[in-house]
Design a protein around this motif. Structure first.
Motif, PDB file in Angstrom:
ATOM      1  N   PRO A   1       0.831  -1.211   0.000  1.00 47.73           N
ATOM      2  CA  PRO A   1       0.000   0.000   0.000  1.00 47.73           C
ATOM      3  C   PRO A   1       0.864   1.258   0.000  1.00 47.73           C
ATOM      4  CG  PRO A   1      -0.876  -1.609   1.539  1.00 47.73           C
ATOM      5  CD  PRO A   1       0.447  -2.149   1.066  1.00 47.73           C
ATOM      6  N   GLU A   2       0.448   2.242  -0.766  1.00 51.24           N
ATOM      7  CA  GLU A   2       1.286   3.421  -0.977  1.00 51.24           C
ATOM      8  C   GLU A   2       1.690   4.097   0.325  1.00 51.24           C
ATOM      9  OE1 GLU A   2       1.344   7.433  -3.799  1.00 51.24           O
ATOM     10  OE2 GLU A   2      -0.260   5.949  -3.971  1.00 51.24           O
ATOM     11  N   ALA A   3       0.776   4.162   1.281  1.00 51.70           N
ATOM     12  CA  ALA A   3       1.077   4.826   2.555  1.00 51.70           C
ATOM     13  C   ALA A   3       2.099   4.056   3.375  1.00 51.70           C
ATOM     14  CB  ALA A   3      -0.200   5.007   3.372  1.00 51.70           C
ATOM     15  N   MET A   4       2.340   2.795   3.025  1.00 54.19           N
ATOM     16  CA  MET A   4       3.269   1.965   3.780  1.00 54.19           C
ATOM     17  C   MET A   4       4.608   1.784   3.092  1.00 54.19           C
ATOM     18  SD  MET A   4       0.868  -1.114   5.231  1.00 54.19           S
ATOM     19  CE  MET A   4      -0.498  -0.826   6.357  1.00 54.19           C
ATOM     20  N   ARG A   5       4.761   2.245   1.895  1.00 51.36           N
ATOM     21  CA  ARG A   5       6.008   2.028   1.176  1.00 51.36           C
ATOM     22  C   ARG A   5       7.147   2.786   1.855  1.00 51.36           C
ATOM     23  NH1 ARG A   5       3.576   2.726  -5.008  1.00 51.36           N
ATOM     24  NH2 ARG A   5       2.117   0.962  -4.830  1.00 51.36           N
ATOM     25  N   GLY A   6       8.276   2.130   1.980  1.00 55.61           N
ATOM     26  CA  GLY A   6       9.433   2.742   2.621  1.00 55.61           C
ATOM     27  C   GLY A   6       9.405   2.689   4.126  1.00 55.61           C
ATOM     28  N   THR A   7       8.495   1.906   4.709  1.00 59.05           N
ATOM     29  CA  THR A   7       8.303   1.924   6.156  1.00 59.05           C
ATOM     30  C   THR A   7       8.425   0.526   6.760  1.00 59.05           C
ATOM     31  OG1 THR A   7       5.916   1.517   6.136  1.00 59.05           O
ATOM     32  CG2 THR A   7       6.647   3.793   5.795  1.00 59.05           C
ATOM     33  N   TYR A   8       8.520   0.507   8.103  1.00 58.32           N
ATOM     34  CA  TYR A   8       8.478  -0.754   8.824  1.00 58.32           C
ATOM     35  C   TYR A   8       7.166  -1.477   8.534  1.00 58.32           C
ATOM     36  CZ  TYR A   8      12.160   1.563  11.565  1.00 58.32           C
ATOM     37  OH  TYR A   8      13.291   2.224  11.952  1.00 58.32           O
ATOM     38  N   ASP A   9       6.078  -0.726   8.501  1.00 61.65           N
ATOM     39  CA  ASP A   9       4.767  -1.317   8.248  1.00 61.65           C
ATOM     40  C   ASP A   9       4.751  -2.008   6.890  1.00 61.65           C
ATOM     41  OD1 ASP A   9       4.837   1.355   9.606  1.00 61.65           O
ATOM     42  OD2 ASP A   9       2.818   0.801  10.237  1.00 61.65           O
ATOM     43  N   GLY A  10       5.333  -1.364   5.890  1.00 61.26           N
ATOM     44  CA  GLY A  10       5.328  -1.914   4.545  1.00 61.26           C
ATOM     45  C   GLY A  10       6.190  -3.142   4.392  1.00 61.26           C
ATOM     46  N   LEU A  11       7.284  -3.206   5.160  1.00 56.63           N
ATOM     47  CA  LEU A  11       8.190  -4.346   5.029  1.00 56.63           C
ATOM     48  C   LEU A  11       7.500  -5.635   5.462  1.00 56.63           C
ATOM     49  CD1 LEU A  11      11.093  -5.010   4.180  1.00 56.63           C
ATOM     50  CD2 LEU A  11      11.733  -4.877   6.579  1.00 56.63           C
ATOM     51  N   ALA A  12       6.567  -5.534   6.393  1.00 61.85           N
ATOM     52  CA  ALA A  12       5.847  -6.720   6.852  1.00 61.85           C
ATOM     53  C   ALA A  12       4.451  -6.786   6.247  1.00 61.85           C
ATOM     54  CB  ALA A  12       5.763  -6.731   8.378  1.00 61.85           C
ATOM     55  N   SER A  13       4.260  -6.154   5.108  1.00 61.05           N
ATOM     56  CA  SER A  13       2.966  -6.215   4.425  1.00 61.05           C
ATOM     57  C   SER A  13       2.807  -7.576   3.761  1.00 61.05           C
ATOM     58  CB  SER A  13       2.867  -5.103   3.382  1.00 61.05           C
ATOM     59  OG  SER A  13       3.852  -5.291   2.371  1.00 61.05           O
ATOM     60  N   PRO A  14       1.575  -7.994   3.470  1.00 62.80           N
ATOM     61  CA  PRO A  14       1.360  -9.311   2.858  1.00 62.80           C
ATOM     62  C   PRO A  14       2.149  -9.535   1.578  1.00 62.80           C
ATOM     63  CG  PRO A  14      -0.714  -8.431   3.669  1.00 62.80           C
ATOM     64  CD  PRO A  14       0.303  -7.329   3.823  1.00 62.80           C
ATOM     65  N   ALA A  15       2.320  -8.512   0.762  1.00 64.46           N
ATOM     66  CA  ALA A  15       3.030  -8.689  -0.508  1.00 64.46           C
ATOM     67  C   ALA A  15       4.477  -9.104  -0.274  1.00 64.46           C
ATOM     68  CB  ALA A  15       2.973  -7.393  -1.324  1.00 64.46           C
ATOM     69  N   ILE A  16       5.143  -8.477   0.683  1.00 62.95           N
ATOM     70  CA  ILE A  16       6.541  -8.820   0.969  1.00 62.95           C
ATOM     71  C   ILE A  16       6.615 -10.168   1.673  1.00 62.95           C
ATOM     72  CG2 ILE A  16       8.633  -8.117   2.170  1.00 62.95           C
ATOM     73  CD1 ILE A  16       7.978  -6.323  -0.171  1.00 62.95           C
ATOM     74  N   LEU A  17       5.739 -10.401   2.642  1.00 74.18           N
ATOM     75  CA  LEU A  17       5.760 -11.671   3.360  1.00 74.18           C
ATOM     76  C   LEU A  17       5.513 -12.841   2.413  1.00 74.18           C
ATOM     77  CD1 LEU A  17       3.868 -10.767   6.659  1.00 74.18           C
ATOM     78  CD2 LEU A  17       6.316 -11.078   6.336  1.00 74.18           C
ATOM     79  N   ASP A  18       4.579 -12.673   1.480  1.00 75.73           N
ATOM     80  CA  ASP A  18       4.307 -13.748   0.519  1.00 75.73           C
ATOM     81  C   ASP A  18       5.535 -14.033  -0.332  1.00 75.73           C
ATOM     82  OD1 ASP A  18       1.762 -13.894   1.498  1.00 75.73           O
ATOM     83  OD2 ASP A  18       0.812 -12.860  -0.188  1.00 75.73           O
ATOM     84  N   HIS A  19       6.234 -12.991  -0.753  1.00 71.49           N
ATOM     85  CA  HIS A  19       7.434 -13.165  -1.572  1.00 71.49           C
ATOM     86  C   HIS A  19       8.514 -13.907  -0.791  1.00 71.49           C
ATOM     87  CE1 HIS A  19      10.451 -12.244  -4.618  1.00 71.49           C
ATOM     88  NE2 HIS A  19      11.243 -11.797  -3.655  1.00 71.49           N
ATOM     89  N   LEU A  20       8.738 -13.511   0.438  1.00 71.96           N
ATOM     90  CA  LEU A  20       9.777 -14.143   1.250  1.00 71.96           C
ATOM     91  C   LEU A  20       9.427 -15.597   1.557  1.00 71.96           C
ATOM     92  CD1 LEU A  20      10.573 -11.245   3.752  1.00 71.96           C
ATOM     93  CD2 LEU A  20      11.798 -11.865   1.661  1.00 71.96           C
ATOM     94  N   THR A  21       8.165 -15.851   1.833  1.00 64.25           N
ATOM     95  CA  THR A  21       7.742 -17.219   2.100  1.00 64.25           C
ATOM     96  C   THR A  21       7.940 -18.099   0.868  1.00 64.25           C
ATOM     97  OG1 THR A  21       6.104 -16.433   3.705  1.00 64.25           O
ATOM     98  CG2 THR A  21       5.801 -18.654   2.829  1.00 64.25           C
ATOM     99  N   ARG A  22       7.622 -17.542  -0.296  1.00 59.03           N
ATOM    100  CA  ARG A  22       7.824 -18.289  -1.537  1.00 59.03           C
ATOM    101  C   ARG A  22       9.290 -18.647  -1.737  1.00 59.03           C
ATOM    102  NH1 ARG A  22       7.414 -15.654  -7.558  1.00 59.03           N
ATOM    103  NH2 ARG A  22       7.820 -17.558  -8.759  1.00 59.03           N
ATOM    104  N   LEU A  23      10.182 -17.734  -1.360  1.00 67.80           N
ATOM    105  CA  LEU A  23      11.614 -17.989  -1.504  1.00 67.80           C
ATOM    106  C   LEU A  23      12.158 -18.941  -0.444  1.00 67.80           C
ATOM    107  CD1 LEU A  23      13.029 -14.413  -2.284  1.00 67.80           C
ATOM    108  CD2 LEU A  23      12.709 -16.306  -3.893  1.00 67.80           C
ATOM    109  N   GLY A  24      11.379 -19.186   0.589  1.00 68.90           N
ATOM    110  CA  GLY A  24      11.865 -20.040   1.671  1.00 68.90           C
ATOM    111  C   GLY A  24      12.746 -19.312   2.655  1.00 68.90           C
TER     112      GLY A  24
END
Length: 702
Positions: free
Chosen positions: A185-208
């Motif tokens: 979400p735009e308001a979360m980009r560049g932030t601690y909140d954004g780093l743990a957003s579903p989009a990033i978590l899904d990517h990291l989980t996919r990578l293992g």
């Protein structure tokens, strides 16, 4: 006085036991270390931070701790210190009560640093230089400390408590990882909140990914030289607040967003490790500003040159070196580490320039005070500890010399893998050691293979993609004449410097990246991937983006190579599923009692012994045997054959006798997509410039 305090004129003795400012329900206790001060003044400010309302001398001194209690002073109150004492730079003392000083223990800042000469303890432009004395008030140009609400930082956070087995580290920058991600979400980009957003978590989980290692998130101040060039310290290796989350990354949740971020990572099964910079501070050399430690007690907080105490020991290359020998400096570091574990739930730390923290008067000491304190601390006993095993001082390269339970960044591994795939002579011999966890460096004192943190790229240096695009660094945008950054990158541009539209070069570069990623993920030890490398992210040849807070350093998610990301996820999954490639004990060819076979064996493609004396050795195979545990707890033999073909031609690989089982190729770096391929006879063709991984499976097994 203000909304936070009903009584402002009365200060009592208070207690010296907890350093910092702590609200106890009736008021706030202040305690500050200064061994050489003659008086400490507590300065209280208006809610907007613009007006100093009162100065109160801390009334008591217990040993080297000054302390006092202000009744009625509540959370949210703003404060700072002025410290009186001798101003004698030649003797190491730089007290100047005209400078408002940050409490080293503050959890929060109000306001930001301004560019102003009053923040320097001496008169800018004076012929006497830093020996002069400046009487201007710096308070309008420095942030104020905040009395924190204890409810905001309860000491009840939980860590994941994962062991090292199966760890896959993803080194990331809070802003650079999220600012251009379309799924955040735009308001979360560049932030601690954004780093743990579903989009990033899904990517990291996919990578293992099991562990995110964050570039520094302690509060910083950018160097004045950078600010003069309209730049900032993007990486954050310039700390001024060791208990304070960096405000640049605050999102909708503000300071509370940091712990919330950690908790969301934990819910996804991912640890959080912080890259911490306890080796120096943002105050720079003798010509730097007076912001905190320098004005609180310069001679205690910093290591000063023998016989020339006006100047700082600069083993860090950043102008100063914190004096970890001093018990109160060591206490500050230990208190900081415990805070991030207990209040924020952090799972471990990577210590920047860790050798500098371990220097005693005689030099680096693996049994010195810092390491002793760290290893006996019960709060830190269960977290991951990683050393960057060098600094810039004499004898500063100490790779492999840290004691258990430390792991270490293995830059020799990085250079070896790059050199091997570039085709350098004698590199295959070094690769042999690297693939087995660099036992020559780490196999002592009961250390495990995970002690070697294996990486081919990190924040400092070329990205993995740029090792295939550039033969030389291109740091002109940094404004330092392209003299900064590493010059030995062991890179290869495949005949074209920078981007190419030649499909042959493009595919050769992709192949090289896949080879290197596969090598890292199939090596014994702890693999680490730089954020963006899984998709071929480039920094346009800049190998030192410490000051590039822009598209140069941010991950361009739209340009990420989906096929490469798929490949990375597949090899990561292979690593998780096969214990043979992630054994915790070093392998030396010992014969196993269970079957009379060695735990590891080297062989040529034709099955013969390798000729390790051949300087042109470029292809090798490694047979690994381990023990795998199924989901229901059953034990089974795990046998993996790794084949590394650096030749420009296909090679015929003679497979070992499978017995009652069958060899299956599960990894082939010549392809993006990975699918099991059963081998029906005794040999198989291995593509040029590729890595293959074969496993023994029972007939009919998936």
């Amino acid at each position: 006085m203000n909304d936070h305090c009903s009584v402002m004129s009365e200060i009592t003795a208070g207690t010296p036991y907890r350093l910092g400012a702590h609200f106890d329900g009736e008021g706030t206790n202040f305690a500050l270390f200064s061994e050489n001060a003659s008086r400490v003044m507590l300065c209280l400010f208006s809610p907007d931070g613009k007006h100093e309302l009162q100065r109160l001398a801390l009334p008591e001194r217990t040993g080297s701790v000054w302390h006092g209690h202000v009744a009625g002073l509540r959370p949210g109150a703003l404060y700072g210190y002025r410290v009186e004492g001798t101003y004698a730079p030649d003797n190491g003392h730089r007290f100047n009560p005209n400078k408002l000083l940050i409490d080293p223990y503050t959890r929060e800042f109000h306001g930001t640093f301004g560019e102003h000469g009053s923040t320097f303890g001496y008169q800018i432009g004076s012929q006497q230089g830093d020996l002069s004395f400046d009487e201007s008030d710096s308070a309008p140009h420095v942030p104020k400390c905040v009395v924190s609400d204890p409810a905001s930082f309860p000491l009840d956070a939980q860590t994941l408590g994962r062991g090292w087995d199966g760890t896959l580290i993803y080194e990331a920058h809070v802003k650079g990882t999220t600012i251009l991600h379309p799924g955040v979400p735009e308001a979360m980009r560049g932030t601690y909140d954004g780093l743990a957003s579903p989009a990033i978590l899904d990517h990291l989980t996919r990578l293992g990914v099991t562990t995110v290692e964050l570039l520094p998130v302690h509060a910083i101040k950018s160097e004045d030289a950078l600010r003069a060039r309209s730049m900032v310290n993007y990486w954050g290796y310039n700390t001024i607040g060791f208990f304070t989350p960096e405000p640049r990354y605050f999102g909708p949740a503000g300071i509370l967003g940091f712990r919330a971020m950690v908790e969301r990572f934990h819910a996804a099964g991912i640890e959080v490790i912080l890259d911490v910079v306890y080796n120096h501070s943002a105050e720079g050399n003798h010509l730097g500003p007076t912001l905190s430690f320098r004005g609180l007690d310069n001679a205690s907080y910093y290591r000063l040159m023998d016989g020339q105490r006006r100047y700082y020991v600069n083993d860090t290359g950043c102008g100063n070196t914190l004096n970890v020998d001093h018990p109160y400096v060591l206490r500050m570091i230990m208190d900081s580490l415990r805070f991030w574990v207990q209040a924020m739930g952090v799972d471990g730390f990577r210590f920047d320039l860790a050798v500098g923290l371990c220097r005693e008067r005689h030099g680096f000491d693996s049994q010195g005070g810092f390491l002793d304190a760290l290893r006996q601390d019960p709060v830190l006993a269960g977290v991951k500890l990683i050393a960057e095993p060098w600094d810039l001082g004499p004898g500063g390269y100490q790779l492999g010399k840290f004691p258990p339970p430390f792991a270490e960044w293995n830059d020799r591994y990085r250079d070896t893998v790059r050199r091997f795939w570039r085709g350098d002579g004698h590199s295959a011999q070094d690769l042999g050691s690297a693939l087995l966890g660099s036992a020559d460096l780490f196999d002592s004192a009961g250390r495990r293979t995970w002690s070697s943190v294996n990486f081919a790229a990190a924040h400092d240096g070329f990205t993995l993609a740029d090792t295939t695009r550039y033969a030389k660094r291109h740091n002109e945008a940094n404004g330092e004449g392209n003299h900064d950054g590493h010059h030995s990158n062991y890179s290869d541009n495949f005949g074209v410097e920078g981007d190419s539209d030649d499909p042959v070069i493009i595919e050769a570069r992709r192949q090289r990246i896949r080879n290197i990623l596969a090598t890292v993920l199939l090596s014994q030890g702890t693999p680490m991937i730089l954020a963006g490398d899984e998709g071929g992210n480039s920094q346009n040849g800049n190998n030192n983006v410490y000051c590039q807070d822009n598209e140069t350093s941010w991950i361009d998610w739209q340009a990420m190579d989906g096929g490469l990301t798929e490949f990375t996820a597949a090899v990561s999954r292979f690593r998780r599923e096969h214990a043979a490639v992630r054994q915790t004990s070093f392998l030396h060819g010992a014969v196993r009692e269970s079957d009379g076979k060695p735990d590891v064996a080297w062989r040529d493609f034709d099955g013969s012994a390798l000729n390790w004396r051949d300087p042109g050795l470029s292809s090798l195979c490694l047979l690994l045997r381990g023990c795998a545990e199924s989901a229901v707890g059953d034990q089974s033999e795990d046998e993996v054959l790794l084949a590394f073909n650096r030749e420009s031609r296909e090679l015929e690989l003679g497979l070992p006798d499978p017995g009652s089982r069958q060899w299956v190729r599960e990894i082939d770096s010549s392809q993006n997509h990975q699918s099991p391929w059963p081998i029906t006879d005794g040999s198989v063709r291995v593509a040029p410039h590729s890595v293959s991984a074969f496993v023994l499976r029972s007939f009919g097994a998936a």
